[in-house]
Design a protein around this motif. Structure first.
Motif, short mmCIF file in Angstrom:
data_model
loop_
_atom_site.label_atom_id
_atom_site.label_comp_id
_atom_site.label_asym_id
_atom_site.label_seq_id
_atom_site.Cartn_x
_atom_site.Cartn_y
_atom_site.Cartn_z
N VAL A 6 0.87 -1.18 0.00
CA VAL A 6 0.00 0.00 0.00
C VAL A 6 0.90 1.23 0.00
O VAL A 6 1.79 1.35 0.85
CB VAL A 6 -0.92 0.00 1.25
N TYR A 7 0.71 2.09 -0.96
CA TYR A 7 1.52 3.31 -1.05
C TYR A 7 0.65 4.52 -0.74
O TYR A 7 -0.40 4.70 -1.35
CB TYR A 7 2.13 3.43 -2.45
N PRO A 8 1.06 5.36 0.18
CA PRO A 8 0.21 6.48 0.60
C PRO A 8 0.20 7.62 -0.41
O PRO A 8 1.13 7.77 -1.21
CB PRO A 8 0.84 6.93 1.92
N HIS A 9 -0.86 8.40 -0.32
CA HIS A 9 -0.93 9.70 -0.99
C HIS A 9 -0.36 10.73 -0.03
O HIS A 9 -0.64 10.68 1.17
CB HIS A 9 -2.39 10.06 -1.30
N LEU A 10 0.43 11.67 -0.54
CA LEU A 10 0.91 12.80 0.25
C LEU A 10 0.12 14.04 -0.18
O LEU A 10 0.16 14.42 -1.35
CB LEU A 10 2.41 13.04 0.03
N ILE A 11 -0.61 14.62 0.78
CA ILE A 11 -1.34 15.86 0.51
C ILE A 11 -0.72 16.97 1.34
O ILE A 11 -0.68 16.86 2.59
CB ILE A 11 -2.85 15.72 0.85
N THR A 12 -0.23 18.01 0.70
CA THR A 12 0.34 19.12 1.47
C THR A 12 -0.80 20.07 1.85
O THR A 12 -1.75 20.26 1.10
CB THR A 12 1.41 19.88 0.67
N GLU A 31 -7.77 4.37 1.22
CA GLU A 31 -6.40 4.71 0.82
C GLU A 31 -5.57 5.13 2.04
O GLU A 31 -6.12 5.62 3.04
CB GLU A 31 -6.42 5.86 -0.19
N ALA A 32 -4.26 4.96 1.93
CA ALA A 32 -3.33 5.46 2.96
C ALA A 32 -2.99 6.91 2.63
O ALA A 32 -2.84 7.27 1.45
CB ALA A 32 -2.08 4.60 2.99
N VAL A 33 -2.89 7.72 3.69
CA VAL A 33 -2.69 9.16 3.49
C VAL A 33 -1.63 9.69 4.46
O VAL A 33 -1.61 9.32 5.63
CB VAL A 33 -4.01 9.93 3.72
N GLU A 46 -7.24 15.34 15.27
CA GLU A 46 -8.26 14.31 14.95
C GLU A 46 -7.74 13.37 13.86
O GLU A 46 -7.88 12.15 13.95
CB GLU A 46 -9.55 14.99 14.48
N LEU A 47 -7.08 13.95 12.86
CA LEU A 47 -6.52 13.11 11.79
C LEU A 47 -5.45 12.18 12.35
O LEU A 47 -5.37 11.00 12.00
CB LEU A 47 -5.94 13.99 10.69
N MET A 48 -4.63 12.70 13.25
CA MET A 48 -3.60 11.85 13.89
C MET A 48 -4.26 10.69 14.63
O MET A 48 -3.83 9.54 14.52
CB MET A 48 -2.76 12.68 14.86
N ALA A 49 -5.34 11.00 15.33
CA ALA A 49 -6.06 9.96 16.09
C ALA A 49 -6.65 8.91 15.16
O ALA A 49 -6.81 7.74 15.53
CB ALA A 49 -7.16 10.61 16.93
N VAL A 52 -3.76 9.02 10.55
CA VAL A 52 -3.11 9.72 9.43
C VAL A 52 -1.75 10.23 9.91
O VAL A 52 -1.65 10.84 10.99
CB VAL A 52 -3.97 10.91 8.95
N HIS A 53 -0.74 9.96 9.11
CA HIS A 53 0.62 10.45 9.44
C HIS A 53 0.67 11.93 9.09
O HIS A 53 0.63 12.30 7.91
CB HIS A 53 1.66 9.66 8.64
N CYS A 54 0.72 12.78 10.10
CA CYS A 54 0.69 14.23 9.91
C CYS A 54 2.08 14.79 10.25
O CYS A 54 2.56 14.60 11.37
CB CYS A 54 -0.35 14.87 10.82
#
Ligand SMILES: NC(=O)C1=CN([C@@H]2O[C@H](COP(=O)(O)OP(=O)(O)OC[C@H]3O[C@@H](n4cnc5c(N)ncnc54)[C@H](OP(=O)(O)O)[C@@H]3O)[C@@H](O)[C@H]2O)C=CC1
Ligand SMILES: Nc1nc2c(c(=O)[nH]1)N=C([C@H](O)[C@@H](O)CO)CN2
Length: 243
Positions: A6-12, A31-33, A46-49, A52-54
């Motif tokens: 599984v390859y994540p999407h990187l969203i800036t 998807e992984a993000v 909340e995303l961290m919880a 999501v890798h922030c």
């Protein structure tokens, strides 16, 4: 049988508004993000919880971008996409030091995406080879990249620079990586935009509406799903070019 990685999407700039809407859309699809954020907000928490890798990064600082890249390189063997959403919509009226404004606009909208694309393209290529399909770079530009803006001159010029990166990276990375841009004129207003400003902005397009963030999400999804588009820009402008 070899497991498919599984390859994540990187969203800036994934912590609010369009970036956050794209994150939520991709998560809903399983998807992984990974996101970059500048301001630590309850939404980022909340995303961290949610797993999501922030990663905190201020794109005005090249060394902060380098740290973001190093963190991603240490953690991941590949990336499904890099979505350059982070942006600083600053105007000449709000900035006394115009040299500093132009430097900041260029750093955030061109130098940082360039540094990220140059460093992370190997991860995009690795994922493309493993998945047997092209991966993606998507630049969020702006209608004013082509038309200019009398109130956001440095911003518009930097978005034009970002649009040009799409052409060069499309040439460099084909066929393993597709590189495209999305150029909205209006997606959603800022909280502080008053009614008079909103009415004036709505009248600039033929369709006279504020489409909302899902218009941008749909454009991102189209580009991720497309097999045959690269080096192009999706114009989300309600016919403003004809108004
Ligand atoms: N909204 C619209 O109508 C339009 C939007 N666009 C483009 O679409 C994209 C998304 O728009 P929108 O959601 O409104 O954008 P916003 O301005 O609401 O958010 C942009 C994001 O960029 C981040 N950011 C700002 N400055 C920096 C910096 N120095 N370093 C790192 N990150 C930074 C912010 O992080 P943080 O929140 O952590 O501070 C925020 O998450 C942008 O590229 C924008 O230019 C183009 C035309 C119209
Ligand atoms: N980073 C941002 N860029 C832009 C924004 C925004 O809110 N953040 N908003 C616009 C407006 O929609 C403008 O096009 C009309 O009001 C442009 N870019």
């Amino acid at each position: 049988m070899q497991e498919t990685r599984v390859y994540p999407h990187l969203i800036t700039g994934g912590g609010r508004r369009l970036g956050l809407a794209v994150v939520r859309h991709l998560l809903a699809q399983g998807e992984a993000v990974v996101i970059s954020y500048r301001s630590f907000t309850p939404m980022v928490e909340e995303l961290m919880a949610q797993g999501v890798h922030c990663i905190r990064a201020d794109f005005t600082q090249p060394e902060s971008v380098t740290k973001l890249i190093q963190t991603i390189e240490a953690e991941y063997r590949g990336l499904r996409s890099v979505i350059h959403n982070a942006s600083d919509w600053s105007s000449e009226a709000d900035n006394e030091d115009l040299q500093a404004l132009m430097t900041r606009m260029w750093q955030v909208h061109v130098a940082a995406p360039y540094q990220l694309n140059m460093s992370l393209q190997s991860l995009l290529l690795c994922a493309a080879n493993d998945l047997g399909q092209a991966t993606d770079i998507i630049h969020l530009t702006d209608f004013v990249a082509e038309k200019g803006s009398d109130k956001h001159i440095a911003y518009a010029a930097s978005k034009a620079g970002l649009a040009n990166l799409s052409l060069s990276f499309a040439r460099q990375l084909a066929p393993k990586v597709k590189v495209n841009a999305i150029a909205p004129s209006l997606l959603m207003f800022q909280q502080g935009d008053n009614k008079e400003y909103q009415q004036k902005a709505l009248k600039k397009s033929l369709l006279c509406l504020e489409p909302g963030e899902q218009e941008g999400v749909a454009a991102v999804q189209y580009l991720l799903s497309s097999r045959y588009m690269t080096g192009r820009t999706l114009a989300l402008d309600g016919g403003r070019h004809l108004a």
